[in-house]
Design a protein around this motif. Structure first.
Motif, PDB file in Angstrom:
ATOM      1  N   ARG A  17       0.811  -1.215   0.000  1.00 18.31           N
ATOM      2  CA  ARG A  17       0.000   0.000   0.000  1.00 18.31           C
ATOM      3  C   ARG A  17       0.847   1.268   0.000  1.00 18.31           C
ATOM      4  O   ARG A  17       0.455   2.288  -0.565  1.00 18.31           O
ATOM      5  CB  ARG A  17      -0.875  -0.039   1.259  1.00 18.31           C
ATOM      6  N   GLY A  18       1.991   1.212   0.657  1.00 17.33           N
ATOM      7  CA  GLY A  18       2.843   2.397   0.738  1.00 17.33           C
ATOM      8  C   GLY A  18       2.111   3.553   1.402  1.00 17.33           C
ATOM      9  O   GLY A  18       1.484   3.376   2.440  1.00 17.33           O
ATOM     10  N   ALA A  19       2.164   4.720   0.760  1.00 13.84           N
ATOM     11  CA  ALA A  19       1.586   5.918   1.375  1.00 13.84           C
ATOM     12  C   ALA A  19       0.068   6.004   1.182  1.00 13.84           C
ATOM     13  O   ALA A  19      -0.584   6.878   1.774  1.00 13.84           O
ATOM     14  CB  ALA A  19       2.248   7.154   0.787  1.00 13.84           C
ATOM     15  N   THR A  20      -0.504   5.119   0.380  1.00 11.10           N
ATOM     16  CA  THR A  20      -1.968   5.152   0.170  1.00 11.10           C
ATOM     17  C   THR A  20      -2.670   4.814   1.488  1.00 11.10           C
ATOM     18  O   THR A  20      -2.276   3.866   2.165  1.00 11.10           O
ATOM     19  CB  THR A  20      -2.366   4.090  -0.878  1.00 11.10           C
ATOM     20  N   PRO A  21      -3.708   5.573   1.864  1.00 11.11           N
ATOM     21  CA  PRO A  21      -4.370   5.272   3.149  1.00 11.11           C
ATOM     22  C   PRO A  21      -5.015   3.884   3.141  1.00 11.11           C
ATOM     23  O   PRO A  21      -5.524   3.448   2.102  1.00 11.11           O
ATOM     24  CB  PRO A  21      -5.458   6.347   3.264  1.00 11.11           C
ATOM     25  N   PRO A  22      -4.996   3.191   4.289  1.00 12.12           N
ATOM     26  CA  PRO A  22      -5.667   1.881   4.349  1.00 12.12           C
ATOM     27  C   PRO A  22      -7.163   2.038   4.067  1.00 12.12           C
ATOM     28  O   PRO A  22      -7.743   3.084   4.358  1.00 12.12           O
ATOM     29  CB  PRO A  22      -5.433   1.424   5.792  1.00 12.12           C
ATOM     30  N   GLY A  23      -7.752   1.009   3.510  1.00 13.83           N
ATOM     31  CA  GLY A  23      -9.198   1.045   3.256  1.00 13.83           C
ATOM     32  C   GLY A  23      -9.558   1.689   1.941  1.00 13.83           C
ATOM     33  O   GLY A  23     -10.729   1.728   1.567  1.00 13.83           O
ATOM     34  N   SER A  24      -8.578   2.210   1.199  1.00 14.05           N
ATOM     35  CA  SER A  24      -8.923   2.807  -0.095  1.00 14.05           C
ATOM     36  C   SER A  24      -8.777   1.749  -1.195  1.00 14.05           C
ATOM     37  O   SER A  24      -8.702   0.558  -0.917  1.00 14.05           O
ATOM     38  CB  SER A  24      -8.108   4.071  -0.352  1.00 14.05           C
ATOM     39  N   ALA A  25      -8.691   2.186  -2.418  1.00 11.68           N
ATOM     40  CA  ALA A  25      -8.993   1.312  -3.552  1.00 11.68           C
ATOM     41  C   ALA A  25      -8.065   0.127  -3.890  1.00 11.68           C
ATOM     42  O   ALA A  25      -8.545  -0.841  -4.463  1.00 11.68           O
ATOM     43  CB  ALA A  25      -9.138   2.200  -4.789  1.00 11.68           C
ATOM     44  N   PRO A  26      -6.755   0.119  -3.578  1.00 14.03           N
ATOM     45  CA  PRO A  26      -5.884  -0.875  -4.223  1.00 14.03           C
ATOM     46  C   PRO A  26      -6.327  -2.330  -4.129  1.00 14.03           C
ATOM     47  O   PRO A  26      -6.285  -3.052  -5.124  1.00 14.03           O
ATOM     48  CB  PRO A  26      -4.535  -0.699  -3.507  1.00 14.03           C
ATOM     49  N   LEU A  27      -6.802  -2.732  -2.968  1.00 13.29           N
ATOM     50  CA  LEU A  27      -7.165  -4.143  -2.800  1.00 13.29           C
ATOM     51  C   LEU A  27      -8.434  -4.466  -3.596  1.00 13.29           C
ATOM     52  O   LEU A  27      -8.510  -5.488  -4.291  1.00 13.29           O
ATOM     53  CB  LEU A  27      -7.357  -4.428  -1.306  1.00 13.29           C
ATOM     54  N   VAL A  28      -9.417  -3.574  -3.519  1.00 13.91           N
ATOM     55  CA  VAL A  28     -10.667  -3.786  -4.264  1.00 13.91           C
ATOM     56  C   VAL A  28     -10.355  -3.839  -5.755  1.00 13.91           C
ATOM     57  O   VAL A  28     -10.840  -4.717  -6.484  1.00 13.91           O
ATOM     58  CB  VAL A  28     -11.679  -2.649  -3.968  1.00 13.91           C
ATOM     59  N   ASP A  29      -9.501  -2.917  -6.221  1.00 18.19           N
ATOM     60  CA  ASP A  29      -9.143  -2.887  -7.645  1.00 18.19           C
ATOM     61  C   ASP A  29      -8.450  -4.170  -8.060  1.00 18.19           C
ATOM     62  O   ASP A  29      -8.694  -4.703  -9.142  1.00 18.19           O
ATOM     63  CB  ASP A  29      -8.212  -1.698  -7.936  1.00 18.19           C
ATOM     64  N   ALA A  30      -7.560  -4.678  -7.202  1.00 18.21           N
ATOM     65  CA  ALA A  30      -6.812  -5.898  -7.547  1.00 18.21           C
ATOM     66  C   ALA A  30      -7.760  -7.088  -7.686  1.00 18.21           C
ATOM     67  O   ALA A  30      -7.628  -7.905  -8.601  1.00 18.21           O
ATOM     68  CB  ALA A  30      -5.760  -6.180  -6.481  1.00 18.21           C
ATOM     69  N   VAL A  31      -8.719  -7.183  -6.778  1.00 20.39           N
ATOM     70  CA  VAL A  31      -9.674  -8.300  -6.854  1.00 20.39           C
ATOM     71  C   VAL A  31     -10.551  -8.133  -8.097  1.00 20.39           C
ATOM     72  O   VAL A  31     -10.806  -9.084  -8.834  1.00 20.39           O
ATOM     73  CB  VAL A  31     -10.536  -8.390  -5.575  1.00 20.39           C
ATOM     74  N   ARG A  32     -10.960  -6.895  -8.354  1.00 19.17           N
ATOM     75  CA  ARG A  32     -11.832  -6.635  -9.511  1.00 19.17           C
ATOM     76  C   ARG A  32     -11.127  -7.008 -10.818  1.00 19.17           C
ATOM     77  O   ARG A  32     -11.746  -7.529 -11.742  1.00 19.17           O
ATOM     78  CB  ARG A  32     -12.236  -5.163  -9.520  1.00 19.17           C
ATOM     79  N   ALA A  33      -9.819  -6.771 -10.866  1.00 18.64           N
ATOM     80  CA  ALA A  33      -9.067  -7.003 -12.113  1.00 18.64           C
ATOM     81  C   ALA A  33      -8.740  -8.485 -12.329  1.00 18.64           C
ATOM     82  O   ALA A  33      -8.322  -8.880 -13.416  1.00 18.64           O
ATOM     83  CB  ALA A  33      -7.765  -6.200 -12.069  1.00 18.64           C
ATOM     84  N   ALA A  34      -8.944  -9.302 -11.303  1.00 21.16           N
ATOM     85  CA  ALA A  34      -8.485 -10.699 -11.398  1.00 21.16           C
ATOM     86  C   ALA A  34      -9.400 -11.563 -12.259  1.00 21.16           C
ATOM     87  O   ALA A  34     -10.612 -11.378 -12.257  1.00 21.16           O
ATOM     88  CB  ALA A  34      -8.410 -11.294  -9.993  1.00 21.16           C
ATOM     89  N   ARG A  35      -8.781 -12.483 -12.990  1.00 19.47           N
ATOM     90  CA  ARG A  35      -9.550 -13.529 -13.687  1.00 19.47           C
ATOM     91  C   ARG A  35      -9.587 -14.741 -12.755  1.00 19.47           C
ATOM     92  O   ARG A  35      -8.542 -15.269 -12.382  1.00 19.47           O
ATOM     93  CB  ARG A  35      -8.848 -13.915 -14.990  1.00 19.47           C
ATOM     94  N   LEU A  36     -10.783 -15.144 -12.396  1.00 19.64           N
ATOM     95  CA  LEU A  36     -10.898 -16.250 -11.445  1.00 19.64           C
ATOM     96  C   LEU A  36     -11.045 -17.569 -12.173  1.00 19.64           C
ATOM     97  O   LEU A  36     -11.756 -17.649 -13.177  1.00 19.64           O
ATOM     98  CB  LEU A  36     -12.128 -16.051 -10.545  1.00 19.64           C
TER      99      LEU A  36
END
Ligand SMILES: Cc1cc2nc3c(=O)[nH]c(=O)nc-3n(C[C@H](O)[C@H](O)[C@H](O)COP(=O)(O)OP(=O)(O)OC[C@H]3O[C@@H](n4cnc5c(N)ncnc54)[C@H](O)[C@@H]3O)c2cc1C
Length: 276
Positions: free
Chosen positions: A204-223
C-alpha cells in the motif's frame, strides 16, 4: 440449552508474555504463556479472542472479580480509565503442549492502546484472554461449505494472521486465490500450509488503508472456474467494497461470502463496540 452451550464455549485465560519479536516492518509477534494456556482449545483458522490489557503503570489488567451472568455489564460499569483495555485479536498459532499461543499485532504507532502495548511488550507482562474452551466455537468464522472448490481470501495486514491460520488448516491441494494488502514490502512473509495457493501481495505504501488498491486488484483478477467460498477481512470500507464486488458484480451467492470488518479508519474498537 442454547445459552448454556454458548456459555461453555469460552473462558478466561491468565497469561504472560514469553517473548516479542518483529516478523515484518509493521508486525510484532507476541508469544503468551502460562499454565492456563495448556487448556486453550482454539479451532484454528481465524480463531479470534478478546484480549485484556493493562493501562500504562498497571501491573495487570483490571477486570470484574465475579464471572457471573452479566460479566460484560460489570466490566462496563468499571471506570474506563482503570478497567482493562479490551481488543480483538487472532490466534496466529496455538501450542497447548507448551501452554503457548502467538498473536501478531500490527503496530500503528502509539495511536491505540493495544498497538502501544505491543510496541513495549516484554517477557513477564501480564494479560488476560477471553477465548475458546472448545475448538468448535463461534469465533471461528472461516466456514467453507462442503462443496467448495475454490477458496478466495482477501485481507489487509490485520487479517494476515488469520490468513496464516486458514492456510495452515486447509487440506493439502485446496485451490486458493489470495489478495493481501500490507503497508510495506517488509511485511510480506512466507505463508504456511500445503494448499495450492496463488497469493498476490499488494504493497500500500503511502496510500491510506481502506482505499482502492485491494478492491481494484480483486476486480481485475480472472478467477478460475469452480464453486467459490470467499473470506474477506480487514479495514471496514475495504471489506464492504470487496464484498459488494464479489456479490453484486461477480454474482457469488452472499451465503458463500464471509466478511468481517476488523477495524475502521478513524474509530477505536471501543467506539465501534459502542455503535453496536
Ligand atoms: C475478529 C478480529 C480479529 C482481529 N485480529 C487482529 C490481529 O490478529 N492482529 C491485528 O493487528 N489486528 C487484529 N484485529 C484488529 C484490531 O482489533 C484493531 O486494529 C484494533 O483497533 C487495535 O486496537 P488499538 O488499541 O491498537 O487501536 P484503537 O484504540 O482501537 O484505535 C485507535 C486508532 O487507531 C486506528 N487503528 C486501529 N487499528 C489500526 C491499524 N491496524 N492500522 C492503522 N490504524 C489503526 C483506529 O482507526 C483509531 O483511529 C482484529 C479485529 C477483529 C474484530
Amino acid at each position: 440449552m442454547a445459552g448454556t452451550a454458548l456459555a461453555v464455549q469460552y473462558r478466561f485465560y491468565a497469561a504472560q508474555v514469553v517473548g516479542a519479536r518483529r516478523v515484518g516492518t509493521s508486525t510484532i509477534r507476541v508469544t503468551f504463556g502460562g499454565d492456563d494456556l495448556a487448556a486453550f482449545a482454539g479451532g484454528g483458522r481465524d480463531q479470534s479472542v478478546s484480549l485484556f490489557l493493562p493501562h500504562p503503570g498497571q501491573p495487570e489488567p483490571v477486570l470484574p472479580t465475579a464471572e457471573g451472568e452479566d460479566w460484560f455489564g460489570a466490566y462496563r460499569a468499571l471506570d474506563p480509565a482503570i478497567r482493562a483495555v479490551m481488543r480483538s485479536y487472532t490466534i496466529r498459532e496455538q501450542r497447548p503442549e507448551r501452554a503457548e499461543v502467538d498473536i501478531d499485532f500490527v503496530s500503528h504507532g502509539d495511536t491505540g492502546p493495544a498497538s502501544r502495548w505491543a510496541n513495549r511488550a516484554v517477557a513477564g507482562d501480564r494479560v488476560v484472554l477471553l477465548g475458546p474452551a472448545v475448538a468448535d466455537n463461534r469465533s471461528v468464522c472461516f466456514q467453507p461449505p462442503d462443496d467448495t472448490e475454490l477458496v478466495l481470501l482477501v485481507a489487509d495486514e490485520t487479517a494476515l494472521p488469520a490468513v496464516g491460520g486458514i492456510l495452515d488448516w486447509l487440506p493439502a491441494g485446496t485451490r486458493v486465490r489470495a489478495w493481501i494488502e500490507v503497508p510495506d514490502a517488509g511485511d510480506i512473509q512466507p505463508l504456511p500450509g500445503d494448499a495450492r495457493a496463488e497469493v498476490r501481495w499488494i504493497v500500500r505504501g503511502a496510500t491510506p488503508p481502506g482505499s482502492a488498491p485491494l478492491v481494484d486488484a480483486v476486480r481485475a483478477a480472472r478467477l478460475p472456474s469452480g464453486t467459490p467460498y470467499a473470506w474477506v477481512a480487514g479495514e471496514s470500507s475495504m471489506v464492504r467494497g470487496v464484498r459488494r464486488h464479489l456479490v453484486n458484480e461477480r454474482g457469488i451467492d452472499r451465503r458463500r461470502v464471509t466478511f468481517a470488518g476488523y477495524w475502521r479508519r478513524g474509530a477505536s474498537e471501543d467506539a465501534l463496540r459502542a455503535e453496536r
